[in-house]
Design an enzyme around this catalytic site. Structure first.
Site, PDB file in Angstrom:
ATOM      1  CE  LYS A   1     -77.363 -13.814 -13.824  1.00  0.00           C
ATOM      2  NZ  LYS A   1     -77.172 -14.325 -12.816  1.00  0.00           N
TER       3      LYS A   1
ATOM      4  CE  LYS B   1     -68.140  -2.978 -12.831  1.00  0.00           C
ATOM      5  NZ  LYS B   1     -68.249  -4.022 -11.649  1.00  0.00           N
TER       6      LYS B   1
ATOM      7  CB  CYS C   1     -74.727 -10.120 -10.873  1.00  0.00           C
ATOM      8  SG  CYS C   1     -73.364 -10.793 -11.125  1.00  0.00           S
TER       9      CYS C   1
ATOM     10  CG  PHE D   1     -72.290  -0.854  -3.050  1.00  0.00           C
ATOM     11  CD1 PHE D   1     -71.443  -1.735  -4.502  1.00  0.00           C
ATOM     12  CD2 PHE D   1     -73.694  -1.411  -3.905  1.00  0.00           C
ATOM     13  CE1 PHE D   1     -70.901  -2.648  -4.951  1.00  0.00           C
ATOM     14  CE2 PHE D   1     -73.635  -1.812  -4.840  1.00  0.00           C
ATOM     15  CZ  PHE D   1     -72.203  -2.556  -5.908  1.00  0.00           C
TER      16      PHE D   1
END
Ligand code: UDX
Length: 456
Positions: free
Chosen positions: A267, A329, A264, A253
């Site tokens: 939100k 993605k 996700c 990440f």
């Protein structure tokens, strides 16, 4: 290992993965959905979601007799034999956050109204979807059954590796104010041997937000750091590699990009901000995480503007641009909160003419089989789609790489260059080797790289 009787309500992304994976762990699973056509497709082994291994698992577990699909919740409940009713009921229905941080629990409510009274004493009801803090408590209030435990068991599945994530989790989180119910849910996963956090319901519910907001913060930090790299002449790939060796940070990440998106992270960051507001807590760090992400999209547009016009204030009016990748993605057909589409909207506002290509939206043997034989769409949110990358690049003044599909890396970039009107590639994922682009006569603009045109 005790095989349990499990009912899963909702066969969306979370419900279907949960049902198929629990069946593969040996449990007897019945999945309920109100969509008759979908249930029929699932019975034929047709899975609408692009998720590696999921359709194979559904077919395998259905044939093994551990997984079945039923239309409607009452019918699903009735499909269990007399005296063998489900021991655990997973609620995998949408639970959106409404205005002012109040949970919209209408879907949960209607399931409870329909089957709540018919559940056998001792059944455990589990909230699996991401739910606002307090949902377990409210579910218990709706149920009005002291003999039924309510448990929060958040999922931490990534799109594109949901099955792998489910069967090889970093941890299992089970929260309830009823210890016995929590332990019974934890036991469903015992075979996985994952660390298990047993906690109260509110902590389990908050943990999901805490994890996703931390990930969003990590990405906003990396994107900000990439911008700083450009200003001070450093290279983000080296910086992130170096910091990633610190075990407290980790290598995952840390890739800069056009901003985080998907179903996700956006939100959940907004939802947690609402939770904080409602609790009278000014969560500045989280607000900055979101603002940095919004700004990132504009930053990409500014980069394109500078690369194409040579000026920070140049006009993109009638400039033809090719967009490679429109999903949020790589490896998915999911367009929800896709940064690529947000950037496309900004570019269109600036007057640019767009043509897109995405490997998720093509016909033919290469295509992801995401729509049960339906043809690929000809446009996505106003962006017309070409059948391949070279056609999309025809006459373009710049190509933007917006998702990290592996095939963009291995495109024949000299053929792309020949199709383009001007030789500019803005790679917002730093996925295509800049040397390859330069050899093809193209100018490579990435994020946070020393060598990029327009940044010196
Ligand atoms: C995420 C969480 O990872 C998962 O645990 C949770 O259950 C659901 O939300 P998902 O939405 O599938 O999963 O996407 P993820 O792979 O986490 O990526 C989120 C966004 O961040 C994407 O837009 C992605 O492109 C971006 N990203 C990710 C980066 O820009 N750089 C990275 O290094 C990683």
């Amino acid at each position: 290992m005790f095989a349990r009787r499990v009912m899963v309500v909702g066969t969306g992304y979370v419900g279907l993965t949960t049902g198929a994976c629990l069946a593969s762990l040996g449990h007897e699973v019945v999945c309920a959905d109100i969509d008759t056509a979908k249930v029929e497709r699932l019975r034929r082994g047709v899975v609408d979601i692009v998720e590696p291994g999921l359709s194979e698992l559904v077919s395998e577990q259905t044939s093994a007799g551990r997984l079945s699909f039923v239309v409607g919740n009452s019918a699903a409940l009735a499909s269990f034999e007399e005296g063998r009713s489900p021991e655990v009921v997973f609620l995998c229905v949408p639970t959106p956050m409404g205005a002012g941080g109040v949970a919209d629990l209408r879907a949960v409510e209607s399931v409870m109204e329909e089957v709540g009274a018919s559940l056998a004493p001792g059944t455990v009801v589990v909230n699996k979807s991401t739910v606002p803090v307090g949902t377990a408590e409210r579910t218990a209030e709706m149920l009005e059954r002291a003999d039924i435990g309510v448990v929060s068991n958040p999922e931490f599945l990534r799109e594109g590796s949901a099955v792998k994530d489910f069967l090889g989790p970093d941890r299992i989180v089970v929260g309830s104010d009823n210890q016995d119910a929590a332990e019974r849910v934890a036991a469903l996963y015992a075979r996985l041997g994952a660390p298990t956090v047993l906690t109260d319901a509110a902590s389990a519910e908050l943990m999901k937000y805490a994890a996703n907001c931390f990930l969003a913060m990590k990405l906003s930090y990396v994107n900000a750091m990439a911008e700083l790299c450009e200003r001070v002449g450093a290279d983000i790939a080296d910086v992130t590699e170096g910091i990633g060796y610190d075990r407290r940070i980790g290598q995952a990440f840390l890739s800069p990009g056009p901003g985080w998106g998907g179903s996700c992270l956006p939100k959940d960051t907004h939802a947690l901000l609402q939770v904080a507001d409602a609790a009278d807590f000014e969560f500045r760090l989280l607000r900055a995480t979101i603002d940095t992400n919004t700004r990132q999209r504009q930053r990409i547009v500014d980069k394109v503007r500078l690369a194409v016009t040579g000026k920070r204030t140049g006009s993109l009016s009638r400039v033809r641009l090719c967009l490679l990748g429109l999903t949020f993605k790589a490896g998915t057909d999911d367009l929800r909160d896709s940064p690529a589409l947000a950037i496309a909207a900004l570019l269109r506002q600036a007057g640019a003419e767009l043509v897109g290509f995405d490997p998720a939206f093509v016909d033919g043997p290469e295509a992801l089989k995401f729509r049960d034989g339906e043809p690929a769409p000809s446009e996505v949110e106003g962006v017309p789609l070409a059948a391949d990358a070279v056609s999309a690049a025809q006459g373009a003044e710049a190509v933007l790489v917006l998702t990290e599909w592996a095939q963009f890396r291995s495109l024949d970039w000299s053929v792309m260059a020949a199709a383009m009107k001007r030789p500019i590639v803005v790679d917002t994922r730093n996925v295509v080797d800049p040397a390859t682009l330069r050899r093809a006569g193209l100018t490579a603009v990435g994020l946070g790289r020393r060598t990029d045109f327009g940044e010196e």
